[in-house]
Design a protein around this motif. Structure first.
Motif, PDB file in Angstrom:
ATOM      1  N   ILE A 854       0.837  -1.205   0.000  1.00  0.00           N
ATOM      2  CA  ILE A 854       0.000   0.000   0.000  1.00  0.00           C
ATOM      3  C   ILE A 854       0.870   1.252   0.000  1.00  0.00           C
ATOM      4  O   ILE A 854       0.568   2.225  -0.695  1.00  0.00           O
ATOM      5  CB  ILE A 854      -0.951  -0.021   1.221  1.00  0.00           C
ATOM      6  N   ILE A 868      -1.104   2.909  -3.982  1.00  0.00           N
ATOM      7  CA  ILE A 868      -2.466   2.542  -4.383  1.00  0.00           C
ATOM      8  C   ILE A 868      -3.244   3.819  -4.689  1.00  0.00           C
ATOM      9  O   ILE A 868      -3.188   4.790  -3.936  1.00  0.00           O
ATOM     10  CB  ILE A 868      -3.162   1.731  -3.266  1.00  0.00           C
ATOM     11  N   GLU A 872      -8.627   2.133  -6.537  1.00  0.00           N
ATOM     12  CA  GLU A 872      -8.262   0.745  -6.233  1.00  0.00           C
ATOM     13  C   GLU A 872      -8.465   0.400  -4.762  1.00  0.00           C
ATOM     14  O   GLU A 872      -8.114  -0.698  -4.327  1.00  0.00           O
ATOM     15  CB  GLU A 872      -6.793   0.513  -6.590  1.00  0.00           C
ATOM     16  N   VAL A 876      -8.392  -3.373  -2.370  1.00  0.00           N
ATOM     17  CA  VAL A 876      -7.423  -3.547  -1.283  1.00  0.00           C
ATOM     18  C   VAL A 876      -8.123  -3.877   0.028  1.00  0.00           C
ATOM     19  O   VAL A 876      -7.686  -4.757   0.786  1.00  0.00           O
ATOM     20  CB  VAL A 876      -6.562  -2.272  -1.150  1.00  0.00           C
TER      21      VAL A 876
END
Length: 882
Positions: A854, A868, A872, A876
């Motif tokens: 991340i 990220i 998105e 996640v």
């Protein structure tokens, strides 16, 4: 020596006395000065009025006669004043009787003078006046006076007071019209023609009514105008509108025997079989002021003819079963229930029927439905409503709704008390002291608050009243004064002042009311009574979501208990299912095990968030069905399923069943927002935005109405609000978007703002005791056992497997990921501030996000790179939760 006279000496300047003249001349300036000094005093004395001179003493005989005369005058005046003061205390009916007897005496005097020769000065004077006013028609005046006298004796006041005024107006118009026509018919003599000719025509009244019309429109047009005036007076006297003249003429013909009575259709005559105009043997005569026979109009005549025909043998078979109209009579039965129980007058809807409900036939026994007989009905009046029947649930299970007898009855409501009159006097005194041209014109008393109506005089600003709020509060000795300017629908300012003799509003009385009996929707609940004493019921399906908030002890928990108990009393488990969230663990435990529950009562805030997510999934599933079968509301879908017109697709093994209403009640929203604010807010917003058509409704309650609990998104999607007493104006603005709740007095006093209303309604919330709740809950448990849904994960299911590296920090890790990705800023210090964690915890969260791609690696004191993108984030988060 010659003798001198005084006169000679005075005339001779050389004589001795003449030598004294200079002395006198020298004294003159001194005298002038003294006179000059005295001049202002004389001028001042002249400006003062002269003292009155004492009158000459009159003879003692005159003074004695005057004293005796004044003494007699004072004595006679005192006697008559005593009679006058005593007359003020007479009952108005006695005063009307005195007027009636006086008119009767005048009728006798005028009859003796106009029909025979007048006797005595009184008879001559009365005859002269009557003949002068009425002319040729003076012989009819005794009949007129006699008729008015008899009417005043029969109807001295009360409901017929307005009718007496109507009769007086009608007789006046009729007399003026007829006398004017008589005067024109007798040649229309002028006033200068002499008194004898005026008396031989229409008299002074006939001359006064015909002469202006003749001068304005001519003799030809004056006659039809006077005819119209006479016709109008006749219609007013007989209380006959123009559109009902044919009906009145037909009824007159029926009474005279000229016209045969008209036959009525059977369906119009049948309902009277259920009613009787005769009062029961144990009825209070004062409670039934009149009957159909006393009405004296065509309605009474028609109903008498109906009863006469229904007593004939050929009409006995046409009488329907009274139970076929029991749904219509449910509201009437509810009003009669209160009237017979407390001995108070029924509502206007019942009073307008002019008779009491009475059963004449026993209903037939129906299979599976116990017959409710008249002897089983309370107080011997209307049969039990249809809601008390055994209902068939899915699986051929019979279910009986709890009886309303399990709920206690409250006392009769007061319409007025001595304390209200005292407050009216205090309000009047305040406005008089501050010289405000306004007066109290009336008031409406509620259980807790009385609204006093104040009308302003001309050119008086409303601000003059609103500025006196503190003075009014001081005068009535209460700080809780609320001013409404103006009262909706009225040209008056409302001053709401708490009652010192408050009344209890019980839930049983609300559910027995006419409003509750006429509305059979299962989601209708009892709320309370407004300041006018009217029952306030609410349909949760139309709200469709409600926010209940208030300080501790203001009545929020009692309101939640009334909502749940109303649903239990009015709805079956097939109609309404519930999800109860009670983070306090003590408020809703009394309802544990009722068959309406989908899941056991939720007390863990984390599990409550999961339950709300399940509600979202249930909502989506219902919308899938509505879209697949082409319906826009779950009610339409259920109606099609029950009627059998909706079939599942070919090859599908699914069995279509109606969807019940789903009621989600959260007793303390603040506890949920403290544990999982993002999840709870997302679920609540999702439900409130879309769940209305799916039959899912939310009741959110909190005692901490702050902006971090009741967020802007929640407020925007919860249209109905119920505010109890709050401690500050800011809390009132959070709940209602306006002030007002901070002036409530607590213990159930509330402001109800339903969806679509512009101003909140002040009401006293209902109250239900714990003993009543226990009885209703036990009845429901005896009828059916609770069956919970297995797909609602609230505790009993298997525990989710969490990565050992994450441990118990999954929730914090998800919040940290959302924060970092949404801001695109990876900083340990930011996590410390936003999540309120220490440096060690924030560093560990940053390491976990680095290991999952991340954020990037640490670069000293610089913020980490975020790998990220915001679009998105959902993927996640799913990965982290899995």
């Amino acid at each position: 020596m010659a003798t001198r006279t005084p006169g000679a000496a005075a005339r001779n300047p050389k004589s001795g006395p003449a030598k004294k003249a200079p002395a006198k001349k020298a004294a003159a300036p001194a005298k002038k000065a003294a006179t000059a000094k005295k001049a202002p005093a004389k001028k001042a004395a002249a400006s003062r009025p002269a003292p009155p001179q004492a009158p000459a003493r009159r003879p003692i005989l005159f003074r004695a006669v005057r004293a005796v005369w004044l003494g007699l005058a004072h004595a006679v005046g005192a006697v008559f004043r005593g009679f006058g003061d005593g007359a003020k205390n007479l009952d108005p009916a006695h005063r009307k009787d005195g007027v009636a007897l006086l008119l009767l005496a005048l009728a006798l005097v005028t009859a003796a003078g106009t029909w025979f020769s007048p006797q005595g000065w009184l008879g001559e004077a009365a005859t002269a006046v009557v003949s002068g006013l009425f002319g040729r028609l003076d012989v009819l005046v005794p009949f007129l006076l006699l008729a008015v006298s008899v009417r005043l004796m029969r109807h001295p006041g009360g409901p017929d007071q307005d009718a007496n005024g109507r009769v007086a107006v009608g007789l006046s118009a009729l007399a003026l019209g007829v006398l004017g026509l008589v005067h024109i018919g007798c040649g229309a003599p002028a006033m200068g023609s002499g008194a004898s000719k005026i008396r031989a025509a229409g008299g002074i009244l006939g001359w006064a009514s015909s002469t202006p019309l003749m001068a304005a429109a001519g003799p030809l047009l004056a006659v039809p105008l006077l005819l119209l005036l006479s016709f109008f007076g006749l219609l007013v006297v007989t209380a006959t509108p123009v559109n009902r003249i044919p009906e009145r003429l037909r009824l007159l013909g029926e009474k005279l025997g000229v016209v045969e009575p008209a036959e009525l259709p059977e369906d119009e005559a049948a309902p009277d079989r259920e009613y009787s105009t005769a009062p029961p043997e144990d009825a209070d005569p004062d409670a039934m002021p009149f009957t159909v026979e006393d009405a004296g109009d065509e309605v009474g005549a028609r109903r008498r003819r109906r009863r006469k025909r229904l007593d004939e043998p050929e009409h006995q078979a046409a009488v329907p079963d009274p139970f076929q109209t029991r749904d219509i009579a449910a509201g009437v039965a509810a009003d009669l229930d209160g009237a017979l129980t407390y001995g108070v007058p029924a509502s206007p809807a019942v009073a307008s029927m002019l008779h009491q409900v009475k059963d004449h036939t026993a209903p037939p026994e129906e299979p599976g439905v116990p017959a409710a007989r008249a002897s089983d009905a309370p107080d011997g009046h209307s049969p039990a409503p249809a809601r008390m029947e055994q209902l068939q649930l899915s699986g051929d299970i019979s279910y009986a709704l709890p009886s309303l007898e399990l709920l206690e009855r409250g006392g009769p409501a007061k319409a007025r008390s001595a304390l209200n009159d005292e407050v009216v006097a205090q309000l009047t005194g305040v406005m008089t002291e501050f010289k405000v041209d306004a007066r109290v014109t009336g008031f409406t008393r509620g259980p807790t608050v009385t609204r006093y109506e104040v009308e302003l005089g001309p050119a008086v600003k409303v601000e003059r009243i609103t500025a006196l709020a503190k003075n009014i509060a001081y005068a009535v000795a209460t700080p809780d004064v609320r001013i409404i300017s103006p009262i909706p629908g009225k040209s008056a300012v409302g001053v709401e002042i708490p009652n010192r003799d408050r009344e209890m509003v019980t839930l049983g009385d609300l559910l027995r009311s006419r409003t509750a009996a006429e509305d059979t929707h299962p989601m209708v609940v009892g709320m309370g009574k407004d300041v006018e004493g009217h029952t306030v019921m609410a349909n949760l399906a139309k709200m469709p979501h409600v926010l209940v908030a208030g300080a501790t002890g203001a009545g929020k928990s009692s309101c939640i208990n009334c909502l749940i108990t109303s649903v239990l009393v009015r709805a079956t488990p097939d109609e309404v299912r519930m999800v109860l969230v009670d983070p306090k663990r003590v408020e809703l435990t009394a309802y544990e095990g009722i068959p309406h529950l989908i899941t056991p009562i939720i007390t863990n805030p984390k599990k409550a968030a999961e339950a709300l997510q399940w509600v979202v999934r249930e909502m989506d599933m219902r919308y899938d069905d509505l879209a697949a079968f082409g319906f826009r509301h779950v009610d339409d879908f259920n109606a099609a399923v029950r009627s059998g017109t909706l079939k599942p697709p070919l090859g599908s093994e699914r069995e279509l069943t109606p969807y019940p209403y789903l009621l989600v009640i959260v007793d303390e929203l603040a506890d949920l927002m403290m544990v999982a604010p993002r999840d709870v807010e997302d679920s609540v917003v999702r439900i409130t935005q879309l769940a209305r058509a799916a039959g899912i409704h939310l009741v959110l309650a909190t005692q901490r109405p702050s902006v971090d609990v009741v967020t802007g998104l929640i407020k925007a999607n919860v249209p109905s609000r119920l505010a109890f007493a709050t401690s500050a104006m800011a809390d009132s603005r959070v709940i209602l978007d306006q002030p007002g709740a901070e002036k409530l007095i607590g213990k159930g006093d509330a402001l109800f703002l339903p969806m679509g209303a512009s101003k909140p309604v002040r009401m006293q919330g209902a109250f239900v005791t714990e003993a009543e709740i226990a009885k209703v809950v036990q009845h429901c448990k005896d009828q059916l056992t609770a069956r919970y849904r297995e797909d609602v994960v609230v505790g009993g299911g298997p525990k989710k497997e969490i990565d050992e590296e994450i441990g118990d920090d999954l929730d914090l890790l998800i919040q940290a990921a959302e924060l970092v990705v949404s801001t695109q800023f990876g900083s340990t210090s930011m996590l410390q501030r936003k999540l309120r964690v220490g440096f060690a915890k924030a560093g560990r969260l940053m390491d976990l996000m680095e290991s999952r791609g991340i954020v990037g690696p640490s670069e000293g004191s610089k913020a980490r790179d975020v790998l990220i993108k915001p679009d998105e984030l959902d993927a996640v988060l799913i990965t982290l939760r899995s």
